[in-house]
Scaffold this motif. Structure first.
Motif, mmCIF file in Angstrom:
data_model
loop_
_atom_site.group_PDB
_atom_site.id
_atom_site.type_symbol
_atom_site.label_atom_id
_atom_site.label_comp_id
_atom_site.label_asym_id
_atom_site.label_seq_id
_atom_site.Cartn_x
_atom_site.Cartn_y
_atom_site.Cartn_z
ATOM 1 N N ALA A 140 0.842 -1.193 0.000
ATOM 2 C CA ALA A 140 0.000 0.000 0.000
ATOM 3 C C ALA A 140 0.881 1.248 0.000
ATOM 4 O O ALA A 140 1.829 1.342 0.779
ATOM 5 C CB ALA A 140 -0.914 -0.002 1.219
ATOM 6 N N GLY A 141 0.591 2.189 -0.894
ATOM 7 C CA GLY A 141 1.353 3.426 -0.969
ATOM 8 C C GLY A 141 2.701 3.298 -1.644
ATOM 9 O O GLY A 141 3.460 4.265 -1.691
ATOM 10 N N GLU A 142 3.014 2.132 -2.184
ATOM 11 C CA GLU A 142 4.322 1.937 -2.799
ATOM 12 C C GLU A 142 4.493 2.796 -4.054
ATOM 13 O O GLU A 142 5.594 3.240 -4.370
ATOM 14 C CB GLU A 142 4.529 0.464 -3.146
ATOM 15 C CG GLU A 142 5.924 0.116 -3.634
ATOM 16 C CD GLU A 142 6.116 -1.375 -3.855
ATOM 17 O OE1 GLU A 142 7.076 -1.741 -4.554
ATOM 18 O OE2 GLU A 142 5.298 -2.179 -3.339
ATOM 19 N N ASP A 143 3.422 3.040 -4.778
ATOM 20 C CA ASP A 143 3.474 3.919 -5.948
ATOM 21 C C ASP A 143 3.451 5.374 -5.489
ATOM 22 O O ASP A 143 4.386 6.137 -5.759
ATOM 23 C CB ASP A 143 2.287 3.611 -6.858
ATOM 24 C CG ASP A 143 2.352 4.351 -8.184
ATOM 25 O OD1 ASP A 143 3.339 5.074 -8.424
ATOM 26 O OD2 ASP A 143 1.421 4.190 -9.000
ATOM 27 N N VAL A 144 2.401 5.769 -4.782
ATOM 28 C CA VAL A 144 2.288 7.123 -4.231
ATOM 29 C C VAL A 144 1.700 6.995 -2.830
ATOM 30 O O VAL A 144 0.614 6.436 -2.668
ATOM 31 C CB VAL A 144 1.377 8.032 -5.084
ATOM 32 C CG1 VAL A 144 1.394 9.445 -4.538
ATOM 33 C CG2 VAL A 144 1.797 8.016 -6.545
ATOM 34 N N ALA A 145 2.411 7.528 -1.844
ATOM 35 C CA ALA A 145 1.903 7.481 -0.472
ATOM 36 C C ALA A 145 0.918 8.614 -0.238
ATOM 37 O O ALA A 145 0.998 9.676 -0.870
ATOM 38 C CB ALA A 145 3.057 7.572 0.520
ATOM 39 N N CYS A 146 -0.017 8.405 0.645
ATOM 40 C CA CYS A 146 -0.983 9.451 0.997
ATOM 41 C C CYS A 146 -0.219 10.688 1.484
ATOM 42 O O CYS A 146 0.652 10.593 2.347
ATOM 43 C CB CYS A 146 -1.926 8.942 2.085
ATOM 44 S SG CYS A 146 -3.201 10.131 2.550
ATOM 45 N N GLY A 147 -0.535 11.847 0.897
ATOM 46 C CA GLY A 147 0.133 13.091 1.259
ATOM 47 C C GLY A 147 1.377 13.394 0.446
ATOM 48 O O GLY A 147 1.905 14.505 0.502
ATOM 49 N N ALA A 148 1.860 12.447 -0.331
ATOM 50 C CA ALA A 148 3.060 12.660 -1.141
ATOM 51 C C ALA A 148 2.727 13.507 -2.368
ATOM 52 O O ALA A 148 1.587 13.571 -2.823
ATOM 53 C CB ALA A 148 3.666 11.333 -1.565
ATOM 54 N N LEU A 149 3.760 14.157 -2.911
ATOM 55 C CA LEU A 149 3.577 14.978 -4.105
ATOM 56 C C LEU A 149 3.283 14.084 -5.304
ATOM 57 O O LEU A 149 4.071 13.197 -5.647
ATOM 58 C CB LEU A 149 4.844 15.805 -4.366
ATOM 59 C CG LEU A 149 4.795 16.745 -5.578
ATOM 60 C CD1 LEU A 149 3.775 17.854 -5.357
ATOM 61 C CD2 LEU A 149 6.179 17.328 -5.854
ATOM 62 N N ALA A 150 2.149 14.322 -5.935
ATOM 63 C CA ALA A 150 1.803 13.583 -7.157
ATOM 64 C C ALA A 150 2.273 14.355 -8.390
ATOM 65 O O ALA A 150 2.946 13.800 -9.250
ATOM 66 C CB ALA A 150 0.299 13.338 -7.212
ATOM 67 N N LEU A 151 1.933 15.651 -8.480
ATOM 68 C CA LEU A 151 2.377 16.513 -9.570
ATOM 69 C C LEU A 151 2.730 17.882 -9.006
ATOM 70 O O LEU A 151 1.996 18.415 -8.167
ATOM 71 C CB LEU A 151 1.281 16.674 -10.632
ATOM 72 C CG LEU A 151 0.840 15.443 -11.415
ATOM 73 C CD1 LEU A 151 -0.295 15.802 -12.368
ATOM 74 C CD2 LEU A 151 2.002 14.828 -12.179
ATOM 75 N N PRO A 152 3.832 18.476 -9.446
ATOM 76 C CA PRO A 152 4.158 19.830 -8.992
ATOM 77 C C PRO A 152 3.323 20.871 -9.711
ATOM 78 O O PRO A 152 2.655 20.578 -10.709
ATOM 79 C CB PRO A 152 5.642 19.962 -9.357
ATOM 80 C CG PRO A 152 5.787 19.086 -10.561
ATOM 81 C CD PRO A 152 4.841 17.929 -10.362
ATOM 82 N N ALA A 153 3.354 22.102 -9.232
ATOM 83 C CA ALA A 153 2.736 23.208 -9.960
ATOM 84 C C ALA A 153 3.504 23.444 -11.250
ATOM 85 O O ALA A 153 4.704 23.164 -11.352
ATOM 86 C CB ALA A 153 2.741 24.464 -9.093
ATOM 87 N N GLY A 154 2.811 23.957 -12.274
ATOM 88 C CA GLY A 154 3.466 24.222 -13.542
ATOM 89 C C GLY A 154 3.844 22.971 -14.288
ATOM 90 O O GLY A 154 4.881 22.926 -14.949
#
Length: 419
Positions: A140-154
């Motif tokens: 669980a969360g190995e790809d993206v953890a809860c609260g982690a940055l998915a995409l930056p601004a810009g």
């Protein structure tokens, strides 16, 4: 005349980022994130199996081949929470939630089935290979953890980004508003309708369809598109309609050179526009004009030849759109020339070109034949624009030059996303 670098700087400092708006994920393709996006969930949401096989409890220790296990249950993709008891195994499918108490999976190809129930379900099996703790387990969360940055601004949103955001369950995204553009073609010789036969002296309008295709792909929105004859009053009226439509970018083609019908500079002045520069030390596209209108709109007077239009769009309008969208300034690729080339000093040349890989996978850029500004066929074979610096009159094979992909968003998707 103004140097290319100075002209571009004037354009960029005149631009400001546009405000954000919220769109559905289905509308987000080709948009730019207005703020960073952090994951609201773990992805994956639960520990699951990376393959079809059997789940086991290793208790943190290797299980040697040859061990036999009873199979106590079966877990398919979509099944809910299950709890395993004892030291047996569970049959499990790819993507299925790992039953609590189990921590590793052995592929179905690495077991020997010893017994089956009447319905075909495996009830006992033997390991044909060793099992290491945690193997083939997606955490669980190995790809993206809860609260982690998915995409930056810009960040430009392409199909890959849509996949990620959909997996996170995001139905809406905050993106920069699209720059609003008006396209005004000038010239009594232009014919827009391909069904209308050409009269002597007339030509098809190819620049307007090109711009109408490129502006949306580059991140903009077209609010007005017109073709007007070589009449200052009609152009002025069309300019008024563009401003009324909310245009922040006005792109005109033609009527910016030195002929008797090149009236655009005078019309802009009459309407209170400030001409920032007119003529750039480059080819093609030397007559290019840039002005600010009283409404705040930026006006790009692009030369009428199709390739000059393409150069002006790619190297001036698209950089302006990047600023408005909140993207970083574009950095040219530095790639060696594939061959010697001569040129006239004093002008920066933007050449139709393509990238080449030799037998050793070394990258170079090849200039194409047919560099004249009226020749559009070579553009079909081009993959990049190559910029030859103004101050030189010759370059050797292997000399590095600035290279730009044909579309700025292509450069974004190839790795210039965030800097």
């Amino acid at each position: 005349m103004i140097a290319f670098e100075d002209a571009l700087e004037h354009v960029l400092v005149a631009c400001t980022p546009l405000p954000a708006e919220r769109v559905t994920l289905a509308e987000a393709l080709g948009r730019v994130t207005a703020a960073e996006i952090r994951s609201p969930v773990d992805l994956p949401a639960f520990d699951n199996s990376a393959m079809d096989g059997f789940a086991l409890c290793t208790q943190g220790r290797r299980i040697d081949a040859g061990r036999e296990f009873d199979v106590h249950g079966e877990q398919a993709a979509g099944d809910g929470l299950q709890r395993a008891a004892g030291e047996g195994a569970w049959s499990i499918m790819t993507g299925a939630r790992l039953p609590d108490g189990l921590d590793a999976i052995i592929p179905v190809e690495q077991v020997e089935v010893l017994d089956r129930a009447d319905d075909g379900r495996v009830t006992r099996m033997r390991l044909a290979a060793a099992v290491e703790p945690g193997q083939h387990r997606r955490r669980a969360g190995e790809d993206v953890a809860c609260g982690a940055l998915a995409l930056p601004a810009g960040h430009w949103i392409g199909a890959n980004e849509v996949m990620l955001l959909a997996g996170l369950g995001l139905a809406q995204v905050d993106v920069a508003r699209r720059p609003r553009a008006a396209l005004l073609s000038t010239g009594r010789e232009l014919v827009d309708d391909p069904a209308v036969p050409l009269q002597p002296g007339q030509i098809r309008n190819s620049s307007s369809p090109f711009l109408a295709t490129r502006i949306p792909a580059a991140g903009g929105e077209i609010v007005l598109r017109e073709t007007v004859p070589d009449e200052p009053a009609q152009f002025s009226a069309a300019l008024e309609r563009a401003i009324d439509a909310g245009a922040e970018l006005v792109l005109s083609t033609g009527a910016v050179s030195m002929g008797r019908f090149d009236f655009i500079p005078d019309v802009l002045r009459e309407r209170g526009g400030e001409i920032v520069f007119h003529k750039v030390a480059m080819r093609p596209g030397k007559p290019l004009l840039f002005a600010r209108l009283p409404s705040g709109a930026l006006c790009f007077g692009l030369p009428g030849n199709p390739v000059s239009t393409a150069v002006g769009l790619r190297l001036f309008v698209e950089p302006a759109m990047r600023v408005m969208l909140g993207l970083p300034r574009e950095q040219a690729w530095r790639i060696p020339l594939a061959h010697d080339v001569g040129k006239k000093a004093g002008f920066r040349l933007h050449q139709k070109a393509r990238l080449k890989l030799d037998a050793r996978a070394a990258l170079s850029v090849e200039l194409l034949a047919g560099q004249e500004s009226f020749r559009t066929r070579p553009l079909v074979e081009s993959t990049v624009w190559a910029a030859l610096p103004a101050e030189v009159d010759a370059l050797r094979a292997g000399d590095p030059v600035d290279v730009f992909p044909l579309a700025h968003e292509a450069g974004v998707m190839l790795g210039a996303q965030s800097k």
